[in-house]
Each structure stands twice: as C-alpha cells, then as structure tokens.
Design a protein around this motif. Structure first.
Motif, PDB file in Angstrom:
ATOM      1  N   HIS A   1     -21.360  -3.600   7.086  1.00 42.77           N
ATOM      2  CA  HIS A   1     -20.046  -3.339   7.706  1.00 42.77           C
ATOM      3  C   HIS A   1     -19.907  -4.076   9.032  1.00 42.77           C
ATOM      4  CE1 HIS A   1     -19.925  -0.327   4.628  1.00 42.77           C
ATOM      5  NE2 HIS A   1     -18.664  -0.068   4.918  1.00 42.77           N
TER       6      HIS A   1
ATOM      7  N   LEU B   1     -16.355  -2.443  14.542  1.00 43.43           N
ATOM      8  CA  LEU B   1     -14.946  -2.241  14.869  1.00 43.43           C
ATOM      9  C   LEU B   1     -14.653  -3.050  16.123  1.00 43.43           C
ATOM     10  CD1 LEU B   1     -14.934   1.560  14.180  1.00 43.43           C
ATOM     11  CD2 LEU B   1     -13.509  -0.096  12.971  1.00 43.43           C
TER      12      LEU B   1
ATOM     13  N   GLN C   1      -8.694  -2.082  10.344  1.00 41.41           N
ATOM     14  CA  GLN C   1      -8.912  -2.151  11.797  1.00 41.41           C
ATOM     15  C   GLN C   1      -7.593  -2.320  12.548  1.00 41.41           C
ATOM     16  OE1 GLN C   1     -12.270  -3.922  13.552  1.00 41.41           O
ATOM     17  NE2 GLN C   1     -13.491  -4.051  11.679  1.00 41.41           N
TER      18      GLN C   1
ATOM     19  N   CYS D   1     -14.168   5.716   8.983  1.00 44.77           N
ATOM     20  CA  CYS D   1     -13.006   5.340   8.172  1.00 44.77           C
ATOM     21  C   CYS D   1     -11.795   5.194   9.091  1.00 44.77           C
ATOM     22  CB  CYS D   1     -12.760   6.390   7.089  1.00 44.77           C
ATOM     23  SG  CYS D   1     -11.317   6.030   6.087  1.00 44.77           S
TER      24      CYS D   1
HETATM   25  N1  LIG Z   1     -17.678  -0.393  11.464  1.00 47.55           N
HETATM   26  C1  LIG Z   1     -16.686   0.149  10.741  1.00 47.55           C
HETATM   27  O1  LIG Z   1     -16.464   1.353  10.730  1.00 47.55           O
HETATM   28  N2  LIG Z   1     -15.951  -0.713  10.010  1.00 47.55           N
HETATM   29  C2  LIG Z   1     -14.864  -0.347   9.271  1.00 47.55           C
HETATM   30  N3  LIG Z   1     -14.259   0.908   9.171  1.00 47.55           N
HETATM   31  C3  LIG Z   1     -13.179   0.733   8.379  1.00 47.55           C
HETATM   32  O2  LIG Z   1     -12.387   1.628   8.069  1.00 47.55           O
HETATM   33  N4  LIG Z   1     -13.091  -0.556   7.962  1.00 47.55           N
HETATM   34  C4  LIG Z   1     -14.106  -1.260   8.481  1.00 47.55           C
HETATM   35  O3  LIG Z   1     -14.367  -2.427   8.370  1.00 47.55           O
END
Ligand SMILES: NC(=O)NC1NC(=O)NC1=O
Length: 176
Positions: A69, A72, A90, A124
């Motif tokens: 991931h 953010l 985001q 999320c």
């Molecule tokens: N680091 C992180 O939480 N990334 C995310 N959260 C989300 O909802 N989409 C992402 O890319």
C-alpha cells in the motif's frame, strides 16, 4: 462496470485478474488465487473468498500486503504514480489538498509509523476524512505491532469491499 455474479463466474482467469487484480492494492496474486474458488454464489461469497485467503496467510504475508500500500499523501501521490483506485480514494479524503502543517504532520507520522512497525499505516480513506486520518495515525503509532498488523488488514478488507462494490452488483442492489 457493474457485472452480476453470473458474469463474474463466467470470466476466464485472464479477465478476472485484469478486472479484479487491484481490489487488494497491488496484490493481483490474491485475485488470481481466488479465481479457483468459483463459482461464487453471490457478492458476499466473492468477498469472503478474498478475506479467507488473506486470513490464511502467515503473518509475514499479511505484512507483505500492507507493504504493497502506498502512503497516504506520500511519494506516489506527489509523483503521480498512485493506482487509479488509490488516487480516487486519497483525493476523496482530501489527501491531495493538505495545507503545509497537515502535510508535514502526515509525512512525519507516516515515517514514525513505518519506522516502528516496518509496514505503512493503512486506513480505508473512503470511510473517513482528513481530520480522522491524522488523529488515527498518531494514535495507532502507539499500538503493539500485532494489533496494528491486524488493524491494517481489517482496513485492507474495507478498501477491498468498496473496490469490489464498484465492479460487481451486490445482492442488496440486485433487489432494488
Ligand atoms: N496507506 C493507505 O491507507 N492507503 C490507502 N488507503 C486507501 O483507502 N487507499 C489507499 O491507497
């Protein structure tokens, strides 16, 4: 896209992976594995198959998912290299429009979190907002590693559900 479950079940694995490969961020291996569990009786069964596959992974595998991931408001957002799904999520939470104080807090806390746990803070974004993200990030930095690993995976599953809902008609909307 708005496929029904019968259309999903009819997909050859190439198409299944192309369409659903990013429901868990940058983890198409999960989608490719779950194709074997067809036919899915409904949306919930598809979601459950993904969830069970994740739950059966060793802790190192779960941490691997978290590490796929993007941060953010991090490097990928600024460099324009986010996946489409992540960019939309985001932006929805205002991560692309932080003021300079918010941006430096975000960057500092993300680094602190990664330093402490060895994986990124995941939440999320569609189910929250900017203020809550910053608050959660500073609070969750203080948790135990195992707690955060589990918490991050819960968030991955929420992200996954919303991404799936954008692609598949769920039984709830079928009844409308
Ligand atoms: N680091 C992180 O939480 N990334 C995310 N959260 C989300 O909802 N989409 C992402 O890319």
């Amino acid at each position: 896209m708005n496929m029904d479950i019968a259309a999903v079940n009819a997909l050859p694995y190439e198409d299944f992976v192309n369409i659903f490969g990013n429901v868990v961020e940058k983890c198409p291996i999960i989608t490719a594995a779950v194709w074997s569990r067809r036919p899915f009786v409904n949306f919930t069964a598809l979601e459950a198959a993904i969830s069970e596959f994740i739950d059966e992974l060793p802790e190192s595998g779960k941490e691997g998912i978290l590490r796929c991931h993007p941060d953010l408001a991090g490097r990928d957002l600024h460099g324009g290299t986010l996946t489409r799904e992540s960019r939309e999520e985001q932006a929805g939470a205002g991560m692309d429009a932080l003021n300079s104080v918010e941006a430096s807090n975000m960057a500092r806390l993300n680094e602190e979190y990664k330093e402490r746990f060895g994986f990124p803070f995941v939440i999320c974004a569609r189910m929250t907002d900017k203020a809550n993200i910053l608050r959660q990030l500073s609070e969750r930095c203080r948790n135990e590693r195992a707690v955060e690993r589990a918490r991050g995976i819960e968030e991955v599953k929420k992200i996954c559900r919303l991404r799936l809902q954008a692609l598949v008609v769920s039984e709830a909307s079928n009844k409308l």
